[in-house]
Design a protein around this motif. Structure first.
Motif, PDB file in Angstrom:
ATOM      1  N   LEU A 168       0.827  -1.215   0.000  1.00 36.44           N
ATOM      2  CA  LEU A 168       0.000   0.000   0.000  1.00 36.44           C
ATOM      3  C   LEU A 168       0.859   1.262   0.000  1.00 36.44           C
ATOM      4  N   VAL A 169       1.954   1.246   0.720  1.00 38.14           N
ATOM      5  CA  VAL A 169       2.867   2.401   0.728  1.00 38.14           C
ATOM      6  C   VAL A 169       3.463   2.597  -0.666  1.00 38.14           C
ATOM      7  N   GLU A 170       3.821   1.510  -1.318  1.00 41.09           N
ATOM      8  CA  GLU A 170       4.333   1.603  -2.686  1.00 41.09           C
ATOM      9  C   GLU A 170       3.275   2.161  -3.628  1.00 41.09           C
ATOM     10  N   LEU A 171       2.040   1.742  -3.446  1.00 40.32           N
ATOM     11  CA  LEU A 171       0.939   2.261  -4.255  1.00 40.32           C
ATOM     12  C   LEU A 171       0.752   3.762  -4.008  1.00 40.32           C
ATOM     13  N   GLN A 172       0.818   4.172  -2.741  1.00 40.23           N
ATOM     14  CA  GLN A 172       0.685   5.592  -2.417  1.00 40.23           C
ATOM     15  C   GLN A 172       1.810   6.401  -3.068  1.00 40.23           C
ATOM     16  N   THR A 173       3.022   5.886  -2.991  1.00 39.85           N
ATOM     17  CA  THR A 173       4.168   6.575  -3.579  1.00 39.85           C
ATOM     18  C   THR A 173       3.992   6.723  -5.085  1.00 39.85           C
ATOM     19  N   SER A 174       3.566   5.655  -5.724  1.00 43.08           N
ATOM     20  CA  SER A 174       3.337   5.689  -7.163  1.00 43.08           C
ATOM     21  C   SER A 174       2.228   6.679  -7.519  1.00 43.08           C
ATOM     22  N   THR A 175       1.163   6.662  -6.750  1.00 43.55           N
ATOM     23  CA  THR A 175       0.034   7.565  -7.014  1.00 43.55           C
ATOM     24  C   THR A 175       0.439   9.020  -6.828  1.00 43.55           C
ATOM     25  N   ILE A 176       1.206   9.294  -5.788  1.00 41.50           N
ATOM     26  CA  ILE A 176       1.676  10.670  -5.569  1.00 41.50           C
ATOM     27  C   ILE A 176       2.569  11.111  -6.714  1.00 41.50           C
ATOM     28  N   SER A 177       3.451  10.235  -7.161  1.00 39.99           N
ATOM     29  CA  SER A 177       4.328  10.565  -8.290  1.00 39.99           C
ATOM     30  C   SER A 177       3.516  10.859  -9.549  1.00 39.99           C
ATOM     31  N   GLN A 178       2.513  10.030  -9.806  1.00 40.50           N
ATOM     32  CA  GLN A 178       1.658  10.251 -10.976  1.00 40.50           C
ATOM     33  C   GLN A 178       0.882  11.556 -10.841  1.00 40.50           C
ATOM     34  N   SER A 179       0.442  11.855  -9.633  1.00 41.00           N
ATOM     35  CA  SER A 179      -0.291  13.095  -9.388  1.00 41.00           C
ATOM     36  C   SER A 179       0.600  14.316  -9.636  1.00 41.00           C
ATOM     37  N   ILE A 180       1.835  14.235  -9.191  1.00 40.87           N
ATOM     38  CA  ILE A 180       2.780  15.340  -9.411  1.00 40.87           C
ATOM     39  C   ILE A 180       3.033  15.524 -10.906  1.00 40.87           C
TER      40      ILE A 180
END
Length: 98
Positions: A17-29
């Motif tokens: 889940l932390v990896e998913l959050q990191t990926s999602t934040i990167s995509q959002s940026i």
């Protein structure tokens, strides 16, 4: 041993889940960066177009067309963020169900 397996599974789920959050934040940026660039290009283009306006009618037409295009761009950008959020939410839910 069952407790160790449960702890390991919980840890792996949290890590995933932390990896998913990191990926999602990167995509959002990246989306924010792309959107900012699109908006800057839009306003630069409109500033260039506005220089050639000759009549009040040209100004009104330009303003209406520009506003429509801006709102459509913002709508599309919002849909991209909504899509990202939906995708991340569904992925997180799928990981929790496992």
């Amino acid at each position: 041993m069952s407790t160790n397996a449960t702890i390991k599974t919980a840890f792996e789920t949290v890590q995933s889940l932390v990896e998913l959050q990191t990926s999602t934040i990167s995509q959002s940026i990246e989306l924010q960066k792309k959107n900012g660039e699109e908006l800057a290009a839009f306003f630069k283009s409109n500033a260039d177009k506005a220089k050639s306006l000759k009549t009040p009618q040209d100004l009104v037409t330009f303003n209406l067309d520009s506003s429509k295009a801006l709102f459509e761009m913002i709508k599309t950008q919002g849909e991209a963020f909504s899509g990202l959020a939906t995708k991340a939410s569904e992925a997180a839910a799928a990981k929790l169900v496992k």
